[in-house]
Design a protein around this motif. Structure first.
Motif, PDB file in Angstrom:
ATOM      1  N   ASP A  46       0.841  -1.188   0.000  1.00 38.81           N
ATOM      2  CA  ASP A  46       0.000   0.000   0.000  1.00 38.81           C
ATOM      3  C   ASP A  46       0.877   1.240   0.000  1.00 38.81           C
ATOM      4  O   ASP A  46       1.638   1.481   0.933  1.00 38.81           O
ATOM      5  CB  ASP A  46      -0.897  -0.005   1.241  1.00 38.81           C
ATOM      6  N   SER A  47       0.789   2.019  -1.082  1.00 38.71           N
ATOM      7  CA  SER A  47       1.578   3.253  -1.151  1.00 38.71           C
ATOM      8  C   SER A  47       0.678   4.468  -1.335  1.00 38.71           C
ATOM      9  O   SER A  47       1.126   5.523  -1.748  1.00 38.71           O
ATOM     10  CB  SER A  47       2.591   3.166  -2.302  1.00 38.71           C
ATOM     11  N   THR A  48      -0.608   4.325  -0.994  1.00 33.93           N
ATOM     12  CA  THR A  48      -1.562   5.403  -1.253  1.00 33.93           C
ATOM     13  C   THR A  48      -1.273   6.645  -0.424  1.00 33.93           C
ATOM     14  O   THR A  48      -1.666   7.741  -0.797  1.00 33.93           O
ATOM     15  CB  THR A  48      -2.991   4.910  -0.972  1.00 33.93           C
ATOM     16  N   GLU A  49      -0.604   6.509   0.723  1.00 31.81           N
ATOM     17  CA  GLU A  49      -0.329   7.663   1.574  1.00 31.81           C
ATOM     18  C   GLU A  49       0.873   8.463   1.101  1.00 31.81           C
ATOM     19  O   GLU A  49       1.174   9.509   1.661  1.00 31.81           O
ATOM     20  CB  GLU A  49      -0.104   7.193   3.017  1.00 31.81           C
ATOM     21  N   PHE A  50       1.553   8.000   0.073  1.00 32.12           N
ATOM     22  CA  PHE A  50       2.782   8.634  -0.375  1.00 32.12           C
ATOM     23  C   PHE A  50       2.569   9.339  -1.710  1.00 32.12           C
ATOM     24  O   PHE A  50       1.638   9.040  -2.457  1.00 32.12           O
ATOM     25  CB  PHE A  50       3.892   7.598  -0.494  1.00 32.12           C
ATOM     26  N   GLU A  51       3.490  10.255  -1.999  1.00 31.28           N
ATOM     27  CA  GLU A  51       3.365  11.075  -3.202  1.00 31.28           C
ATOM     28  C   GLU A  51       3.595  10.273  -4.472  1.00 31.28           C
ATOM     29  O   GLU A  51       2.976  10.535  -5.504  1.00 31.28           O
ATOM     30  CB  GLU A  51       4.359  12.235  -3.117  1.00 31.28           C
ATOM     31  N   SER A  59       6.637   2.788   3.618  1.00 32.99           N
ATOM     32  CA  SER A  59       7.240   2.730   4.955  1.00 32.99           C
ATOM     33  C   SER A  59       7.365   1.292   5.430  1.00 32.99           C
ATOM     34  O   SER A  59       7.865   1.030   6.523  1.00 32.99           O
ATOM     35  CB  SER A  59       6.399   3.530   5.953  1.00 32.99           C
ATOM     36  N   GLU A  60       6.914   0.353   4.610  1.00 34.99           N
ATOM     37  CA  GLU A  60       6.969  -1.049   4.998  1.00 34.99           C
ATOM     38  C   GLU A  60       8.407  -1.557   5.003  1.00 34.99           C
ATOM     39  O   GLU A  60       9.241  -1.090   4.225  1.00 34.99           O
ATOM     40  CB  GLU A  60       6.139  -1.900   4.037  1.00 34.99           C
ATOM     41  N   THR A 100      17.574  -3.212   6.798  1.00 31.09           N
ATOM     42  CA  THR A 100      16.291  -2.662   7.256  1.00 31.09           C
ATOM     43  C   THR A 100      15.112  -3.331   6.567  1.00 31.09           C
ATOM     44  O   THR A 100      13.974  -3.193   7.014  1.00 31.09           O
ATOM     45  CB  THR A 100      16.214  -1.149   6.995  1.00 31.09           C
ATOM     46  N   GLY A 101      15.374  -4.025   5.444  1.00 29.49           N
ATOM     47  CA  GLY A 101      14.273  -4.604   4.676  1.00 29.49           C
ATOM     48  C   GLY A 101      13.451  -3.557   3.961  1.00 29.49           C
ATOM     49  O   GLY A 101      12.317  -3.822   3.553  1.00 29.49           O
ATOM     50  N   ARG A 102      14.044  -2.390   3.755  1.00 27.93           N
ATOM     51  CA  ARG A 102      13.325  -1.267   3.145  1.00 27.93           C
ATOM     52  C   ARG A 102      13.797  -1.036   1.713  1.00 27.93           C
ATOM     53  O   ARG A 102      14.963  -1.239   1.374  1.00 27.93           O
ATOM     54  CB  ARG A 102      13.587   0.035   3.926  1.00 27.93           C
ATOM     55  N   VAL A 103      12.870  -0.570   0.891  1.00 24.43           N
ATOM     56  CA  VAL A 103      13.216   0.022  -0.394  1.00 24.43           C
ATOM     57  C   VAL A 103      13.184   1.531  -0.199  1.00 24.43           C
ATOM     58  O   VAL A 103      12.141   2.097   0.143  1.00 24.43           O
ATOM     59  CB  VAL A 103      12.251  -0.416  -1.511  1.00 24.43           C
ATOM     60  N   ALA A 104      14.313   2.165  -0.368  1.00 27.00           N
ATOM     61  CA  ALA A 104      14.409   3.604  -0.157  1.00 27.00           C
ATOM     62  C   ALA A 104      13.770   4.351  -1.324  1.00 27.00           C
ATOM     63  O   ALA A 104      13.454   3.774  -2.366  1.00 27.00           O
ATOM     64  CB  ALA A 104      15.870   4.011   0.015  1.00 27.00           C
ATOM     65  N   GLU A 110      19.733   9.714   1.221  1.00 33.48           N
ATOM     66  CA  GLU A 110      18.636   8.781   1.406  1.00 33.48           C
ATOM     67  C   GLU A 110      19.157   7.415   1.854  1.00 33.48           C
ATOM     68  O   GLU A 110      18.535   6.735   2.678  1.00 33.48           O
ATOM     69  CB  GLU A 110      17.832   8.654   0.108  1.00 33.48           C
ATOM     70  N   MET A 111      20.305   6.998   1.327  1.00 32.75           N
ATOM     71  CA  MET A 111      20.912   5.739   1.758  1.00 32.75           C
ATOM     72  C   MET A 111      21.267   5.795   3.242  1.00 32.75           C
ATOM     73  O   MET A 111      21.070   4.818   3.977  1.00 32.75           O
ATOM     74  CB  MET A 111      22.154   5.436   0.919  1.00 32.75           C
ATOM     75  N   LYS A 112      21.798   6.924   3.679  1.00 36.81           N
ATOM     76  CA  LYS A 112      22.139   7.081   5.094  1.00 36.81           C
ATOM     77  C   LYS A 112      20.888   7.080   5.964  1.00 36.81           C
ATOM     78  O   LYS A 112      20.812   6.368   6.976  1.00 36.81           O
ATOM     79  CB  LYS A 112      22.900   8.396   5.309  1.00 36.81           C
ATOM     80  N   LYS A 113      19.892   7.876   5.558  1.00 38.89           N
ATOM     81  CA  LYS A 113      18.710   8.101   6.399  1.00 38.89           C
ATOM     82  C   LYS A 113      17.814   6.868   6.485  1.00 38.89           C
ATOM     83  O   LYS A 113      17.404   6.453   7.576  1.00 38.89           O
ATOM     84  CB  LYS A 113      17.910   9.288   5.839  1.00 38.89           C
ATOM     85  N   THR A 114      17.507   6.267   5.343  1.00 39.77           N
ATOM     86  CA  THR A 114      16.513   5.197   5.300  1.00 39.77           C
ATOM     87  C   THR A 114      17.123   3.813   5.461  1.00 39.77           C
ATOM     88  O   THR A 114      16.517   2.930   6.068  1.00 39.77           O
ATOM     89  CB  THR A 114      15.722   5.270   3.977  1.00 39.77           C
ATOM     90  N   LEU A 115      18.336   3.623   4.936  1.00 42.01           N
ATOM     91  CA  LEU A 115      18.938   2.296   4.927  1.00 42.01           C
ATOM     92  C   LEU A 115      20.052   2.145   5.957  1.00 42.01           C
ATOM     93  O   LEU A 115      20.583   1.040   6.126  1.00 42.01           O
ATOM     94  CB  LEU A 115      19.485   1.977   3.530  1.00 42.01           C
ATOM     95  N   GLY A 116      20.410   3.238   6.615  1.00 48.55           N
ATOM     96  CA  GLY A 116      21.434   3.163   7.653  1.00 48.55           C
ATOM     97  C   GLY A 116      22.828   2.901   7.125  1.00 48.55           C
ATOM     98  O   GLY A 116      23.679   2.353   7.831  1.00 48.55           O
ATOM     99  N   VAL A 117      23.090   3.302   5.879  1.00 50.39           N
ATOM    100  CA  VAL A 117      24.397   3.064   5.274  1.00 50.39           C
ATOM    101  C   VAL A 117      25.402   4.103   5.764  1.00 50.39           C
ATOM    102  O   VAL A 117      25.126   5.306   5.759  1.00 50.39           O
ATOM    103  CB  VAL A 117      24.308   3.107   3.731  1.00 50.39           C
ATOM    104  N   ASP A 118      26.552   3.645   6.213  1.00 48.86           N
ATOM    105  CA  ASP A 118      27.677   4.508   6.550  1.00 48.86           C
ATOM    106  C   ASP A 118      28.523   4.636   5.279  1.00 48.86           C
ATOM    107  O   ASP A 118      29.264   3.719   4.915  1.00 48.86           O
ATOM    108  CB  ASP A 118      28.490   3.880   7.684  1.00 48.86           C
ATOM    109  N   MET A 119      28.390   5.769   4.584  1.00 53.35           N
ATOM    110  CA  MET A 119      29.029   5.915   3.284  1.00 53.35           C
ATOM    111  C   MET A 119      30.561   5.915   3.386  1.00 53.35           C
ATOM    112  O   MET A 119      31.243   5.667   2.390  1.00 53.35           O
ATOM    113  CB  MET A 119      28.549   7.194   2.598  1.00 53.35           C
ATOM    114  N   ASP A 120      31.103   6.147   4.558  1.00 53.98           N
ATOM    115  CA  ASP A 120      32.556   6.135   4.719  1.00 53.98           C
ATOM    116  C   ASP A 120      33.095   4.731   4.938  1.00 53.98           C
ATOM    117  O   ASP A 120      34.248   4.450   4.564  1.00 53.98           O
ATOM    118  CB  ASP A 120      32.962   7.029   5.898  1.00 53.98           C
ATOM    119  N   ASN A 121      32.293   3.861   5.505  1.00 50.24           N
ATOM    120  CA  ASN A 121      32.805   2.549   5.894  1.00 50.24           C
ATOM    121  C   ASN A 121      32.098   1.363   5.256  1.00 50.24           C
ATOM    122  O   ASN A 121      32.643   0.258   5.248  1.00 50.24           O
ATOM    123  CB  ASN A 121      32.734   2.400   7.423  1.00 50.24           C
ATOM    124  N   ASP A 122      30.896   1.568   4.736  1.00 51.88           N
ATOM    125  CA  ASP A 122      30.108   0.449   4.215  1.00 51.88           C
ATOM    126  C   ASP A 122      30.242   0.258   2.706  1.00 51.88           C
ATOM    127  O   ASP A 122      29.781  -0.761   2.180  1.00 51.88           O
ATOM    128  CB  ASP A 122      28.622   0.622   4.566  1.00 51.88           C
TER     129      ASP A 122
END
Length: 368
Positions: free
Chosen positions: A2-7, A13-14, A209-213, A231-243
């Motif tokens: 369900d993505s009806t709440e999004f633009e 958010s699943e 996270t099991g998320r699609v950003a 977005e990778m940092k915020k939603t997926l928790g990626v550390d761009m310096d180390n990951d």
């Protein structure tokens, strides 16, 4: 989903970490079949989202025939362009790593025409259904295996921005039903690759996270979706310096990752074409992720190989059905045989932030 709440329809958010993390790992065989991996590498696939296997294929028997099949595809394309007056020479004197570059210089977009091919030469089929390779995929998804409907021949000519693929998750292209389906990819280069000739980078653990950003469309003058680093940092928790891991894959090796693992290809600043195939598999009882346009092909049932119906699989051309899915594709295609644009339903999923020849055609189709 369900993505009806999004633009935009792709936004969600699943989260489904249980489909991609260690809890999704099938029971491993007590006695290993040929080619199967040690358990610590299988665990790495689920814990870090990728595995680099440096030495897997018999290059003479399994990969050299793929090179020869590509040579035939390039030869066919050259003849077609030459006969149509699009290029002045056939460049038959040039080899596997140079010929398409010269053709591309005369007819920009030739590499895109080749990328769009829906034909699977026998060597491609043999590789996709390779018994040792399927044994590995069985370790990742279990004993029932189908192809994904999505595969690609990557034609990364040197110093060509149209062949640089930005950060993304593969489910950024697939439909939202793919968000809880594990789809392993094998990226198989046809030469030694590194950070200078268009090698791959992955963001390890970016799938946890099991998320699609939230992606955007489209990068540069391409049809590629893109994933911003913030977005990778915020939603997926990626550390761009180390990951971020650069993955030099030698000829004979492969890179395995899943459809939620962020990845990208680097620029090819060498003088040779970086050829690669990406092939995908999934369980046959789960949605195939291509918007209902095409199904996968059953390869293995209960751990036993089945005879695949390749002709039926090829009878649905992915490029053609993707055209139809965006309502007419373009207003008028004067030279459809040599069309160098690509559109598809992923453009409807995300905000279009960069207009180019590919999105222009999509927009015209949408206005009909």
């Amino acid at each position: 989903m369900d993505s009806t709440e999004f633009e935009y329809p792709g936004m969600t958010s699943e989260s489904h970490p249980e489909c991609f993390n260690k809890e999704a790992m099938p029971a491993q065989p007590k006695e290993k079949k040929p080619g199967q991996l040690p358990e610590h590498l299988v665990k790495q696939f689920f814990e870090e989202g990728y595995i680099l296997i440096e030495d897997f294929f018999d290059v003479k028997k399994e990969l050299d025939p793929v090179r020869e099949a590509i040579n035939t595809l390039v030869d066919d394309l050259a003849k077609k362009l030459y006969d149509a007056g699009k290029i002045k020479k056939l460049y038959k004197d040039l080899g596997f790593f140079e010929r398409l570059t010269k053709i591309e210089a005369e007819f920009p977009g030739a590499n895109i025409i080749l990328h769009k091919t829906g034909k699977l030469p026998q060597a491609f089929r043999d590789l996709w259904a390779n018994d040792r390779l399927l044994n590995v995929i069985e370790q990742l998804i279990g004993p029932d295996i189908a192809t994904s409907p999505v595969w690609n021949l990557r034609t990364k000519t040197p110093k060509n921005n149209a062949t640089i693929v930005p950060w993304h998750q593969d489910s950024g292209y697939f439909d939202n039903q793919s968000y809880n389906v594990l789809i392993p990819t094998a990226w198989i280069p046809l030469l030694d690759t590194d950070e200078f000739n268009g090698g791959m980078q992955v963001a390890k653990k970016g799938h946890r996270t099991g998320r699609v950003a939230t992606h955007q469309c489209c990068w540069g003058n391409t049809w590629y979706v893109m994933l911003e680093e913030e977005e990778m940092k915020k939603t997926l928790g990626v550390d761009m310096d180390n990951d971020v891991i650069t993955c030099p894959v030698p000829y004979g090796g492969m890179l395995l990752f899943n459809n939620l693992t962020p990845h990208r290809s680097l620029p090819n600043i060498s003088n040779q074409i970086r050829w690669a195939l990406d092939l995908r598999w999934q369980r046959p009882d789960q949605p195939f992720g291509l918007y209902g346009l095409k199904d996968g092909l059953l390869l293995r049932k209960d751990g036993k190989n089945v005879e695949p119906d390749w002709e039926k699989f090829e009878s649905v051309d992915r490029t053609t059905v993707q055209k139809k899915s965006v309502e007419g594709f373009v207003d008028v295609i004067v030279d459809e045989e040599f069309d160098t644009t690509i559109q598809g339903p992923w453009m409807k999923k995300w905000q279009i932030t960069h207009m180019n020849t590919h999105t222009d055609a999509h927009e015209r189709a949408e206005r009909k």
